[in-house]
Design a protein around this motif. Structure first.
Motif, PDB file in Angstrom:
ATOM      1  N   GLY A 192      39.642  49.111  39.729  1.00  0.00           N
ATOM      2  CA  GLY A 192      39.608  47.685  39.424  1.00  0.00           C
ATOM      3  C   GLY A 192      40.462  47.381  38.208  1.00  0.00           C
ATOM      4  O   GLY A 192      41.686  47.267  38.289  1.00  0.00           O
ATOM      5  N   GLY A 193      39.817  47.300  37.029  1.00  0.00           N
ATOM      6  CA  GLY A 193      40.492  46.903  35.794  1.00  0.00           C
ATOM      7  C   GLY A 193      41.834  47.571  35.551  1.00  0.00           C
ATOM      8  O   GLY A 193      42.831  46.896  35.264  1.00  0.00           O
ATOM      9  N   LYS A 236      40.785  42.080  42.423  1.00  0.00           N
ATOM     10  CA  LYS A 236      39.692  41.092  42.319  1.00  0.00           C
ATOM     11  C   LYS A 236      40.260  39.670  42.176  1.00  0.00           C
ATOM     12  O   LYS A 236      41.315  39.401  42.729  1.00  0.00           O
ATOM     13  CB  LYS A 236      38.735  41.467  41.172  1.00  0.00           C
ATOM     14  N   GLU A 239      30.994  53.805  44.939  1.00  0.00           N
ATOM     15  CA  GLU A 239      31.114  53.126  43.643  1.00  0.00           C
ATOM     16  C   GLU A 239      29.727  52.846  43.075  1.00  0.00           C
ATOM     17  O   GLU A 239      29.076  51.877  43.480  1.00  0.00           O
ATOM     18  CB  GLU A 239      31.849  51.790  43.817  1.00  0.00           C
ATOM     19  N   LEU A 282      39.171  53.984  43.985  1.00  0.00           N
ATOM     20  CA  LEU A 282      39.252  52.528  44.101  1.00  0.00           C
ATOM     21  C   LEU A 282      39.194  52.019  42.661  1.00  0.00           C
ATOM     22  O   LEU A 282      38.201  52.214  41.963  1.00  0.00           O
ATOM     23  CB  LEU A 282      38.089  51.987  44.950  1.00  0.00           C
ATOM     24  N   HIS A 314      32.134  45.486  49.173  1.00  0.00           N
ATOM     25  CA  HIS A 314      32.206  45.783  47.736  1.00  0.00           C
ATOM     26  C   HIS A 314      30.885  45.335  47.087  1.00  0.00           C
ATOM     27  O   HIS A 314      30.289  44.341  47.509  1.00  0.00           O
ATOM     28  CB  HIS A 314      33.399  45.048  47.113  1.00  0.00           C
ATOM     29  N   ILE A 321      30.864  50.098  37.549  1.00  0.00           N
ATOM     30  CA  ILE A 321      31.950  49.154  37.860  1.00  0.00           C
ATOM     31  C   ILE A 321      32.166  48.181  36.713  1.00  0.00           C
ATOM     32  O   ILE A 321      31.252  47.438  36.329  1.00  0.00           O
ATOM     33  CB  ILE A 321      31.649  48.385  39.165  1.00  0.00           C
ATOM     34  N   GLY A 322      33.364  48.209  36.159  1.00  0.00           N
ATOM     35  CA  GLY A 322      33.731  47.261  35.114  1.00  0.00           C
ATOM     36  C   GLY A 322      33.001  47.478  33.793  1.00  0.00           C
ATOM     37  O   GLY A 322      33.037  46.630  32.911  1.00  0.00           O
ATOM     38  N   SER A 380      35.195  52.320  36.859  1.00  0.00           N
ATOM     39  CA  SER A 380      35.807  52.658  35.565  1.00  0.00           C
ATOM     40  C   SER A 380      36.742  53.869  35.642  1.00  0.00           C
ATOM     41  O   SER A 380      36.752  54.703  34.732  1.00  0.00           O
ATOM     42  CB  SER A 380      34.730  52.855  34.491  1.00  0.00           C
TER      43      SER A 380
HETATM   44  P1  PGA Z   1      36.587  49.043  37.766  1.00  0.00           P
HETATM   45  O1  PGA Z   1      36.293  48.386  39.228  1.00  0.00           O
HETATM   46  O2  PGA Z   1      37.641  50.084  37.977  1.00  0.00           O
HETATM   47  O3  PGA Z   1      37.048  47.906  36.927  1.00  0.00           O
HETATM   48  O4  PGA Z   1      35.294  49.637  37.306  1.00  0.00           O
HETATM   49  C1  PGA Z   1      36.194  49.188  40.364  1.00  0.00           C
HETATM   50  C2  PGA Z   1      35.892  48.325  41.567  1.00  0.00           C
HETATM   51  O5  PGA Z   1      35.157  47.340  41.448  1.00  0.00           O
HETATM   52  O6  PGA Z   1      36.378  48.586  42.675  1.00  0.00           O
END
Ligand code: PGA
Length: 255
Positions: A238-239, A12, A172, A236, A100, A177-178, A217
């Protein structure tokens, strides 16, 4: 059919080019004994970091695939601030995330825009990672499968039969997400199986080949159980992809 798992790190809008180089090197250290014939790993830094990461990957012969987080659908033109797929292909980018949920929600990307981007990425020999996923409202209203189906039909509309062979779809759920709140392995499996069926309806025969990632997550504690599901072919992330130790543990869970 066996599908090689793909673990992708979506950085990101984090890390400048110097920090990005450091993370590539730390990751290669953490994954030194890793078997890359069993799992593929792609890293998706911000655009301004791509050249630096590509140089490190090349010079140190790292096994990571370079990825981007987005791109424009046109090869060139008067599109101030945008980056074209030809520019990414020249940097040896292999995978490009398109659609995304943050692009859809914060930058107004429609399925039509996502379809044009996916086709442009594939046209230049790269693989699109096409993201789909429902919001919490959709899920609570029982509309999750319908929303994801509509997104898939719209977003994959411009791909040719041959381009379906390498396609990656990331499921996702937006609410995961996040947030630290992942979908249960059962719910994630159900939806990924649904994605495979829909892809097969769009292009008969493509369902078996398409790799489907779960995202939202994903952490070392939940990765193994999610990745064990028969229709989940990767993640996929993110964090947790910003931390070399955590990301390496997720990759190992896929092996
Ligand atoms: P996350 O993000 O692992 O932080 O939840 C996933 C993504 O947005 O691809």
């Amino acid at each position: 059919m066996s599908r090689t798992p793909l673990i992708s790190g979506n950085w990101k809008m984090h890390l400048n080019h110097l920090e990005a180089i450091q993370l590539c090197q730390k990751l290669s250290y953490e994954l030194a004994r890793h078997r890359y014939d069993q799992v593929e790993v792609s890293l998706h830094p911000p655009f301004v970091d791509l050249r630096s990461c590509q140089t490190v990957i090349d010079a140190d012969r790292l096994e990571f695939k370079l990825g981007a987080q987005d791109c424009h659908s046109k090869d060139s033109g008067a599109f101030t601030g945008e980056v074209s797929p030809t520019m990414l292909a020249k940097l040896q980018v292999s995978y490009v995330i398109v659609g995304h949920s943050e692009r859809r929600a914060l930058f107004g990307e429609t399925d039509e825009v996502v379809a044009a981007k996916a086709a442009a990425v594939a046209k230049h020999g790269m693989t699109p990672i096409v993201c789909v996923g429902e919001t919490l409202d959709d899920r609570e209203a029982g509309r999750a499968a319908e929303v994801v189906t509509t997104q898939l039909r719209g977003s994959l509309a411009k791909l040719t039969r041959a381009q379906f062979e390498t396609l990656v779809v990331a499921y996702e759920p937006v609410w995961a997400i996040g947030t630290g709140r992942n979908a249960s392995p059962e719910d994630a499996q159900d939806m990924c199986a649904k994605v495979r069926t829909v892809v097969n309806d769009i292009r008969s025969g493509a369902g078996e080949q398409v790799r489907i990632q779960y995202g939202g997550s994903v952490k070392p504690v939940n990765a193994a159980e999610l990745l064990r599901q028969p229709d989940i072919d990767g993640a996929l992330v993110g964090g947790a992809s910003l931390d070399a130790v955590q990301f390496a543990r997720i990759v190992q869970a896929a092996a």
